[in-house]
Scaffold this active site. Structure first.
Site, PDB file in Angstrom:
ATOM      1  N   ASP A   2      11.273   2.803   5.850  1.00 35.62           N
ATOM      2  CA  ASP A   2      10.992   1.327   5.832  1.00 35.62           C
ATOM      3  C   ASP A   2      12.077   0.121   6.422  1.00 35.62           C
ATOM      4  O   ASP A   2      12.959   0.449   5.748  1.00 35.62           O
ATOM      5  CB  ASP A   2      10.250   0.490   4.951  1.00 35.62           C
ATOM      6  CG  ASP A   2       9.723  -0.980   4.730  1.00 35.62           C
ATOM      7  OD1 ASP A   2       9.848  -1.343   5.371  1.00 35.62           O
ATOM      8  OD2 ASP A   2       8.767  -0.819   4.513  1.00 35.62           O
ATOM      9  N   THR A   7      -4.524   4.417   7.894  1.00 35.29           N
ATOM     10  CA  THR A   7      -5.145   3.573   7.474  1.00 35.29           C
ATOM     11  C   THR A   7      -4.143   2.627   7.856  1.00 35.29           C
ATOM     12  O   THR A   7      -5.417   0.556   7.452  1.00 35.29           O
ATOM     13  CB  THR A   7      -5.647   3.703   5.846  1.00 35.29           C
ATOM     14  OG1 THR A   7      -4.013   3.224   5.349  1.00 35.29           O
ATOM     15  CG2 THR A   7      -6.242   5.017   5.519  1.00 35.29           C
ATOM     16  N   GLU A  45     -11.654  -0.279  18.623  1.00 38.92           N
ATOM     17  CA  GLU A  45     -12.920  -0.478  17.775  1.00 38.92           C
ATOM     18  C   GLU A  45     -14.496  -1.123  17.984  1.00 38.92           C
ATOM     19  O   GLU A  45     -13.904  -1.954  18.735  1.00 38.92           O
ATOM     20  CB  GLU A  45     -12.175  -0.833  16.170  1.00 38.92           C
ATOM     21  CG  GLU A  45     -11.474  -0.168  15.597  1.00 38.92           C
ATOM     22  CD  GLU A  45     -10.665  -0.359  14.101  1.00 38.92           C
ATOM     23  OE1 GLU A  45     -11.060  -1.173  13.760  1.00 38.92           O
ATOM     24  OE2 GLU A  45      -9.813   0.526  13.705  1.00 38.92           O
ATOM     25  N   ILE A  94       0.889  -1.541  -0.332  1.00 37.53           N
ATOM     26  CA  ILE A  94       0.220   0.194  -0.099  1.00 37.53           C
ATOM     27  C   ILE A  94       0.813   1.372  -0.102  1.00 37.53           C
ATOM     28  O   ILE A  94       0.439   1.803  -1.024  1.00 37.53           O
ATOM     29  CB  ILE A  94      -1.026   0.766   0.988  1.00 37.53           C
ATOM     30  CG1 ILE A  94      -2.130  -1.206   0.941  1.00 37.53           C
ATOM     31  CG2 ILE A  94      -1.889   1.728   1.314  1.00 37.53           C
ATOM     32  CD1 ILE A  94      -2.887  -1.353   1.982  1.00 37.53           C
ATOM     33  N   HIS A 112     -13.212   1.979  10.144  1.00 34.83           N
ATOM     34  CA  HIS A 112     -12.047   1.245   9.083  1.00 34.83           C
ATOM     35  C   HIS A 112     -12.573   0.862   7.761  1.00 34.83           C
ATOM     36  O   HIS A 112     -12.895  -0.136   7.719  1.00 34.83           O
ATOM     37  CB  HIS A 112     -12.568  -0.237  10.475  1.00 34.83           C
ATOM     38  CG  HIS A 112     -11.337  -1.380   9.891  1.00 34.83           C
ATOM     39  ND1 HIS A 112     -10.397  -1.875  11.006  1.00 34.83           N
ATOM     40  CD2 HIS A 112     -10.364  -1.146   8.399  1.00 34.83           C
ATOM     41  CE1 HIS A 112      -9.637  -2.172  10.192  1.00 34.83           C
ATOM     42  NE2 HIS A 112      -9.366  -1.782   9.041  1.00 34.83           N
ATOM     43  N   ILE A 113     -13.204   1.794   6.951  1.00 37.81           N
ATOM     44  CA  ILE A 113     -12.951   1.239   5.632  1.00 37.81           C
ATOM     45  C   ILE A 113     -12.169   2.061   4.742  1.00 37.81           C
ATOM     46  O   ILE A 113     -12.514   1.739   3.644  1.00 37.81           O
ATOM     47  CB  ILE A 113     -15.279   2.572   5.717  1.00 37.81           C
ATOM     48  CG1 ILE A 113     -14.023   3.527   6.073  1.00 37.81           C
ATOM     49  CG2 ILE A 113     -15.406   1.656   6.301  1.00 37.81           C
ATOM     50  CD1 ILE A 113     -14.068   4.554   4.507  1.00 37.81           C
ATOM     51  N   ALA A 114     -11.254   2.126   5.107  1.00 40.49           N
ATOM     52  CA  ALA A 114     -10.347   2.656   3.721  1.00 40.49           C
ATOM     53  C   ALA A 114     -10.347   1.618   2.523  1.00 40.49           C
ATOM     54  O   ALA A 114      -9.861   2.220   1.566  1.00 40.49           O
ATOM     55  CB  ALA A 114      -9.031   3.358   4.247  1.00 40.49           C
ATOM     56  N   GLY A 115     -10.189   0.389   3.508  1.00 39.22           N
ATOM     57  CA  GLY A 115      -9.606  -0.542   1.844  1.00 39.22           C
ATOM     58  C   GLY A 115     -11.713  -1.058   1.088  1.00 39.22           C
ATOM     59  O   GLY A 115     -11.064  -1.963   0.506  1.00 39.22           O
ATOM     60  N   ASP A 135      -9.001   6.069  10.323  1.00 37.46           N
ATOM     61  CA  ASP A 135      -9.409   4.983   9.880  1.00 37.46           C
ATOM     62  C   ASP A 135      -9.239   3.823  10.661  1.00 37.46           C
ATOM     63  O   ASP A 135     -10.380   3.142  10.782  1.00 37.46           O
ATOM     64  CB  ASP A 135      -9.370   4.360   8.208  1.00 37.46           C
ATOM     65  CG  ASP A 135     -10.253   3.583   7.734  1.00 37.46           C
ATOM     66  OD1 ASP A 135     -11.105   3.874   8.042  1.00 37.46           O
ATOM     67  OD2 ASP A 135      -9.801   2.575   7.439  1.00 37.46           O
TER      68      ASP A 135
HETATM   69  P1  NAD Z   1       2.692  -4.838   3.510  1.00 36.83           P
HETATM   70  O1  NAD Z   1       3.012  -5.826   4.325  1.00 36.83           O
HETATM   71  O2  NAD Z   1       2.783  -5.369   2.048  1.00 36.83           O
HETATM   72  O3  NAD Z   1       3.528  -3.871   3.949  1.00 36.83           O
HETATM   73  C1  NAD Z   1       3.950  -3.006   5.242  1.00 36.83           C
HETATM   74  C2  NAD Z   1       5.157  -2.733   5.560  1.00 36.83           C
HETATM   75  O4  NAD Z   1       5.774  -2.482   7.121  1.00 36.83           O
HETATM   76  C3  NAD Z   1       6.656  -3.327   5.071  1.00 36.83           C
HETATM   77  O5  NAD Z   1       7.194  -3.258   3.749  1.00 36.83           O
HETATM   78  C4  NAD Z   1       7.571  -3.730   6.220  1.00 36.83           C
HETATM   79  O6  NAD Z   1       8.454  -3.715   6.089  1.00 36.83           O
HETATM   80  C5  NAD Z   1       7.429  -2.553   6.499  1.00 36.83           C
HETATM   81  N1  NAD Z   1       7.339  -2.617   8.259  1.00 36.83           N
HETATM   82  C6  NAD Z   1       7.288  -3.311   8.868  1.00 36.83           C
HETATM   83  N2  NAD Z   1       7.551  -2.575  10.641  1.00 36.83           N
HETATM   84  C7  NAD Z   1       7.865  -1.736  10.343  1.00 36.83           C
HETATM   85  C8  NAD Z   1       8.820  -0.088  10.858  1.00 36.83           C
HETATM   86  N3  NAD Z   1       8.493   0.168  12.006  1.00 36.83           N
HETATM   87  N4  NAD Z   1       8.678   0.780  10.510  1.00 36.83           N
HETATM   88  C9  NAD Z   1       8.558   1.264   9.081  1.00 36.83           C
HETATM   89  N5  NAD Z   1       7.785   0.368   8.113  1.00 36.83           N
HETATM   90  C10 NAD Z   1       7.636  -1.274   8.864  1.00 36.83           C
HETATM   91  O7  NAD Z   1       1.486  -4.652   4.229  1.00 36.83           O
HETATM   92  P2  NAD Z   1       0.172  -3.064   3.439  1.00 36.83           P
HETATM   93  O8  NAD Z   1      -0.608  -4.649   2.434  1.00 36.83           O
HETATM   94  O9  NAD Z   1       1.073  -2.526   2.585  1.00 36.83           O
HETATM   95  O10 NAD Z   1      -0.733  -2.908   4.313  1.00 36.83           O
HETATM   96  C11 NAD Z   1      -0.369  -1.738   5.446  1.00 36.83           C
HETATM   97  C12 NAD Z   1      -1.234  -1.930   7.046  1.00 36.83           C
HETATM   98  O11 NAD Z   1      -2.710  -1.095   5.768  1.00 36.83           O
HETATM   99  C13 NAD Z   1      -0.800  -3.174   7.435  1.00 36.83           C
HETATM  100  O12 NAD Z   1      -1.261  -2.937   8.367  1.00 36.83           O
HETATM  101  C14 NAD Z   1      -3.110  -3.880   7.393  1.00 36.83           C
HETATM  102  O13 NAD Z   1      -3.119  -3.889   8.197  1.00 36.83           O
HETATM  103  C15 NAD Z   1      -3.270  -2.134   6.933  1.00 36.83           C
HETATM  104  N6  NAD Z   1      -4.449  -2.377   5.791  1.00 36.83           N
HETATM  105  C16 NAD Z   1      -5.905  -1.721   6.329  1.00 36.83           C
HETATM  106  C17 NAD Z   1      -7.040  -1.289   5.711  1.00 36.83           C
HETATM  107  C18 NAD Z   1      -8.143  -0.532   6.241  1.00 36.83           C
HETATM  108  O14 NAD Z   1      -8.918  -0.667   5.705  1.00 36.83           O
HETATM  109  N7  NAD Z   1      -7.643   0.927   6.801  1.00 36.83           N
HETATM  110  C19 NAD Z   1      -6.725  -1.975   4.424  1.00 36.83           C
HETATM  111  C20 NAD Z   1      -6.094  -2.765   3.988  1.00 36.83           C
HETATM  112  C21 NAD Z   1      -4.635  -2.392   4.773  1.00 36.83           C
END
Ligand code: NAD
Length: 321
Positions: free
Chosen positions: A171, A232, A263, A152, A282-285, A258
């Site tokens: 990251d 998010t 929650e 994301i 919690h609707i961003a996705g 979000d």
């Molecule tokens: P992803 O696993 O592809 O990416 C997460 C990244 O965070 C990884 O590259 C990891 O190395 C990095 N990371 C880990 N620890 C870290 C730190 N201490 N500092 C900085 N970076 C760090 O995951 P994604 O698919 O990109 O999703 C990211 C987040 O979004 C997840 O927590 C997921 O639950 C959340 N999400 C929320 C919604 C929503 O509706 N709000 C929808 C989808 C995903």
């Protein structure tokens, strides 16, 4: 073989599973744990969103379970170690809702920096707050700091670059030599550098021990007073009380949240009434399109796992007879 689905899912995905398996899809099951547990007694797969807690106790009540499908990507509601110990495979919808989240980030970034789009009520009431709403900022030329440069975070970087933003990212798993930086046009920097240079900070990390309270009072104090924070990822990554105080005291320009530590957010939360704050449940996705993509992908992955398991079982039976 039997599949239990305990939260909402796109109807076409249920149909695709129902042509091969017995499917029990009931979005109320997440709020009826006893009913869920009794259905899991002879289930081969369970499909959840983010509210069903897949704990060791729940897995103990599902002795035949082969697969858990997750209609989303965060896995903090699933005890992965307990699943691995019992040989249960976990299938998230990797990448399928990234676009919905990234568009949410860009939309809220535009709103928070411009600070002018929530004026409908006062304009309709004849107040004409033109002077008060004339000092918003443009995204173009501003700096987007992406914390967590995974699926994301990288898409957010691409969309921000398309709007002529400068993008920096942090990251620990993505070294400066990683292709993702040059591919997205983002600059790999330290966490502190990202916070200090940002006009918008967008957080995209998993909730793990190392990311709990990642944006605490100290880190929030590094931000420019006009900067906006967008979360998010998961509640618990940002100290909500410190964020609310920073907004109220004018040490932070705005925020869009979000996700929350608890929650649904309680009505008495310190966030209530803080200025230039967008709160969503919690609707961003979640969009029509992402729901279809997520449901289709998870249904296909669970279906494949069950069919593979059935084939292996039949082969082993043949060998032993
Ligand atoms: P992803 O696993 O592809 O990416 C997460 C990244 O965070 C990884 O590259 C990891 O190395 C990095 N990371 C880990 N620890 C870290 C730190 N201490 N500092 C900085 N970076 C760090 O995951 P994604 O698919 O990109 O999703 C990211 C987040 O979004 C997840 O927590 C997921 O639950 C959340 N999400 C929320 C919604 C929503 O509706 N709000 C929808 C989808 C995903």
């Amino acid at each position: 073989m039997k599949i239990i689905i305990s939260e909402f899912i796109d109807a076409s995905a249920v149909e695709s599973l129902a042509s091969h398996f017995e499917v029990h899809a009931d979005a109320t099951l997440v709020d009826r744990p006893d009913a869920l547990r009794s259905l899991l007694d002879d289930a081969d797969a369970l499909i959840v969103r983010n509210r069903t807690q897949v704990t060791p106790a729940l897995l103990d009540d599902a002795p035949r379970l082969i697969a858990v499908g997750r209609l989303g990507v965060g896995l903090d509601n699933i005890d992965l170690a307990a699943c691995a110990q019992r040989g249960v495979q976990v299938f998230p919808a990797t990448g399928a809702n990234a676009r919905a989240v990234a568009e949410y980030v860009i939309a809220t970034a535009l709103m928070l920096l411009r600070r002018a789009y929530l004026s409908s009520a006062s304009v309709a009431a004849g107040e004409w707050p033109r002077a008060a709403l004339s000092s918003g900022r443009e995204l173009a030329g501003s700096t987007m700091a992406v914390i967590g440069f995974g699926a994301i975070g990288q898409l957010v970087a691409r969309l921000a670059r398309a709007l002529d933003m400068r993008v920096v990212g942090y990251d620990p798993q993505q070294p400066a030599s990683a292709a993702c930086w040059s591919e997205t046009g983002a600059q790999c920097v330290t966490f502190e550098h990202a916070l200090r240079t940002a006009d918008v900070v967008s957080v995209h990390v998993p909730l793990i021990d190392a990311t709990r309270n990642l944006l605490d009072a100290d880190r929030l104090s590094m931000l420019k007073p006009h900067a906006a924070v967008i979360n998010t990822s998961r509640g618990g990554v940002i100290d909500e009380t410190a964020l609310a105080e920073a907004l109220r005291q004018g040490r932070l320009g705005g925020a869009a949240l979000d996700v929350f530590a608890d929650e649904p957010l309680k009505a008495a939360s310190p966030l209530a009434g803080a200025p230039n704050l967008i709160l969503t449940p919690h609707i961003a996705g979640l969009t029509v399109q992402s729901n279809e993509r997520v449901s289709t992908l998870v249904a296909a992955r669970v279906k494949q796992a069950l069919l593979d398991h059935r084939r292996h079982s039949q082969q082993s039976e043949k060998i032993s007879t």
